[in-house]
Design a protein around this motif. Structure first.
Motif, PDB file in Angstrom:
ATOM      1  N   THR A 140      -8.708   3.601  -2.317  1.00  0.00           N
ATOM      2  CA  THR A 140      -8.945   4.860  -1.303  1.00  0.00           C
ATOM      3  C   THR A 140     -10.315   4.500  -0.746  1.00  0.00           C
ATOM      4  O   THR A 140     -10.436   4.632   0.353  1.00  0.00           O
ATOM      5  CB  THR A 140      -8.842   6.082  -2.128  1.00  0.00           C
ATOM      6  OG1 THR A 140      -7.663   6.176  -2.655  1.00  0.00           O
ATOM      7  CG2 THR A 140      -9.279   7.525  -1.194  1.00  0.00           C
ATOM      8  N   GLU A 141     -11.304   4.294  -1.503  1.00  0.00           N
ATOM      9  CA  GLU A 141     -12.580   4.357  -1.194  1.00  0.00           C
ATOM     10  C   GLU A 141     -12.881   2.899  -0.295  1.00  0.00           C
ATOM     11  O   GLU A 141     -13.733   3.080   0.658  1.00  0.00           O
ATOM     12  CB  GLU A 141     -13.789   4.208  -2.303  1.00  0.00           C
ATOM     13  CG  GLU A 141     -13.781   5.584  -3.018  1.00  0.00           C
ATOM     14  CD  GLU A 141     -13.896   6.682  -2.357  1.00  0.00           C
ATOM     15  OE1 GLU A 141     -15.033   6.620  -1.436  1.00  0.00           O
ATOM     16  OE2 GLU A 141     -13.480   7.874  -2.254  1.00  0.00           O
ATOM     17  N   LEU A 143       0.839  -1.128  -0.037  1.00  0.00           N
ATOM     18  CA  LEU A 143      -0.142   0.013   0.097  1.00  0.00           C
ATOM     19  C   LEU A 143       1.024   1.148   0.121  1.00  0.00           C
ATOM     20  O   LEU A 143       2.019   1.236   0.669  1.00  0.00           O
ATOM     21  CB  LEU A 143      -0.929   0.086   1.320  1.00  0.00           C
ATOM     22  CG  LEU A 143      -1.948  -1.111   1.298  1.00  0.00           C
ATOM     23  CD1 LEU A 143      -2.628  -0.849   2.721  1.00  0.00           C
ATOM     24  CD2 LEU A 143      -2.820  -0.981  -0.079  1.00  0.00           C
ATOM     25  N   VAL A 144       0.536   2.104  -0.814  1.00  0.00           N
ATOM     26  CA  VAL A 144       1.283   3.341  -0.968  1.00  0.00           C
ATOM     27  C   VAL A 144       0.122   4.771  -1.036  1.00  0.00           C
ATOM     28  O   VAL A 144      -0.654   4.480  -1.738  1.00  0.00           O
ATOM     29  CB  VAL A 144       2.550   3.390  -1.980  1.00  0.00           C
ATOM     30  CG1 VAL A 144       3.478   2.414  -1.799  1.00  0.00           C
ATOM     31  CG2 VAL A 144       1.519   3.351  -3.478  1.00  0.00           C
ATOM     32  N   ALA A 145       0.538   5.681  -0.573  1.00  0.00           N
ATOM     33  CA  ALA A 145       0.101   7.008  -0.669  1.00  0.00           C
ATOM     34  C   ALA A 145       0.348   7.608  -2.090  1.00  0.00           C
ATOM     35  O   ALA A 145       1.637   7.468  -2.417  1.00  0.00           O
ATOM     36  CB  ALA A 145       0.174   7.991   0.589  1.00  0.00           C
ATOM     37  N   ARG A 146      -0.346   8.125  -2.904  1.00  0.00           N
ATOM     38  CA  ARG A 146       0.131   8.457  -4.095  1.00  0.00           C
ATOM     39  C   ARG A 146       1.137   9.683  -4.051  1.00  0.00           C
ATOM     40  O   ARG A 146       1.355  10.629  -3.024  1.00  0.00           O
ATOM     41  CB  ARG A 146      -1.251   9.531  -4.650  1.00  0.00           C
ATOM     42  CG  ARG A 146      -0.873  10.236  -6.019  1.00  0.00           C
ATOM     43  CD  ARG A 146      -1.968  10.762  -6.683  1.00  0.00           C
ATOM     44  NE  ARG A 146      -1.682  11.428  -7.975  1.00  0.00           N
ATOM     45  CZ  ARG A 146      -1.139  11.200  -8.949  1.00  0.00           C
ATOM     46  NH1 ARG A 146      -0.507   9.912  -9.077  1.00  0.00           N
ATOM     47  NH2 ARG A 146      -1.077  12.123 -10.033  1.00  0.00           N
ATOM     48  N   THR A 170      -2.449  13.327  -3.036  1.00  0.00           N
ATOM     49  CA  THR A 170      -4.027  13.457  -3.115  1.00  0.00           C
ATOM     50  C   THR A 170      -4.530  12.994  -2.040  1.00  0.00           C
ATOM     51  O   THR A 170      -5.871  13.003  -2.047  1.00  0.00           O
ATOM     52  CB  THR A 170      -4.600  12.873  -4.529  1.00  0.00           C
ATOM     53  OG1 THR A 170      -4.076  11.470  -4.492  1.00  0.00           O
ATOM     54  CG2 THR A 170      -3.636  13.803  -5.550  1.00  0.00           C
ATOM     55  N   GLY A 171      -3.924  12.194  -1.205  1.00  0.00           N
ATOM     56  CA  GLY A 171      -4.715  11.488  -0.302  1.00  0.00           C
ATOM     57  C   GLY A 171      -5.420   9.980  -0.602  1.00  0.00           C
ATOM     58  O   GLY A 171      -5.992   9.380   0.098  1.00  0.00           O
ATOM     59  N   GLU A 172      -4.925   9.632  -1.809  1.00  0.00           N
ATOM     60  CA  GLU A 172      -5.383   8.459  -2.366  1.00  0.00           C
ATOM     61  C   GLU A 172      -4.375   7.284  -1.877  1.00  0.00           C
ATOM     62  O   GLU A 172      -3.245   7.672  -1.393  1.00  0.00           O
ATOM     63  CB  GLU A 172      -5.330   8.678  -4.023  1.00  0.00           C
ATOM     64  CG  GLU A 172      -5.994   9.256  -4.644  1.00  0.00           C
ATOM     65  CD  GLU A 172      -5.997   9.338  -6.054  1.00  0.00           C
ATOM     66  OE1 GLU A 172      -4.802   9.278  -6.602  1.00  0.00           O
ATOM     67  OE2 GLU A 172      -6.823   9.557  -6.781  1.00  0.00           O
ATOM     68  N   LEU A 173      -4.934   6.159  -1.892  1.00  0.00           N
ATOM     69  CA  LEU A 173      -4.192   4.964  -1.224  1.00  0.00           C
ATOM     70  C   LEU A 173      -4.239   3.872  -2.520  1.00  0.00           C
ATOM     71  O   LEU A 173      -5.269   3.600  -2.993  1.00  0.00           O
ATOM     72  CB  LEU A 173      -5.018   4.455  -0.120  1.00  0.00           C
ATOM     73  CG  LEU A 173      -4.091   3.211   0.693  1.00  0.00           C
ATOM     74  CD1 LEU A 173      -2.930   3.729   0.979  1.00  0.00           C
ATOM     75  CD2 LEU A 173      -4.969   2.763   1.994  1.00  0.00           C
TER      76      LEU A 173
END
Length: 70
Positions: free
Chosen positions: A53-54, A9-12, A24-27
């Motif tokens: 993310t969702e 798992l990484v953040a954008r 962007t806060g996306e995962l």
């Protein structure tokens, strides 16, 4: 090992140099796996990346809700 890796798992923008731009806060979840020929020889490495993310937000909201009603 010939088996897929554990998902990463990484953040954008945090780990992949190909992901440019602001955070962007996306995962994102990435899984790497061996690609082999019919003779079993390694030909390369495949990669599947999915925006989770969702799903992560829903899992967090469920955990908060479950904790509230315990």
């Amino acid at each position: 090992t010939g088996r897929p890796s554990q998902p990463v798992l990484v953040a954008r923008g945090a780990a992949d140099p190909n992901m440019s731009g602001p955070m962007t806060g996306e995962l994102w979840q990435t899984t790497y796996f061996p690609v082999t020929g019919s003779d079993g020889r390694l030909l390369g490495v495949g990669k599947v990346t999915e925006n989770v993310t969702e799903r992560a937000k829903a899992e967090r909201a469920l955990a908060v809700s479950e904790e509230r009603y315990r």
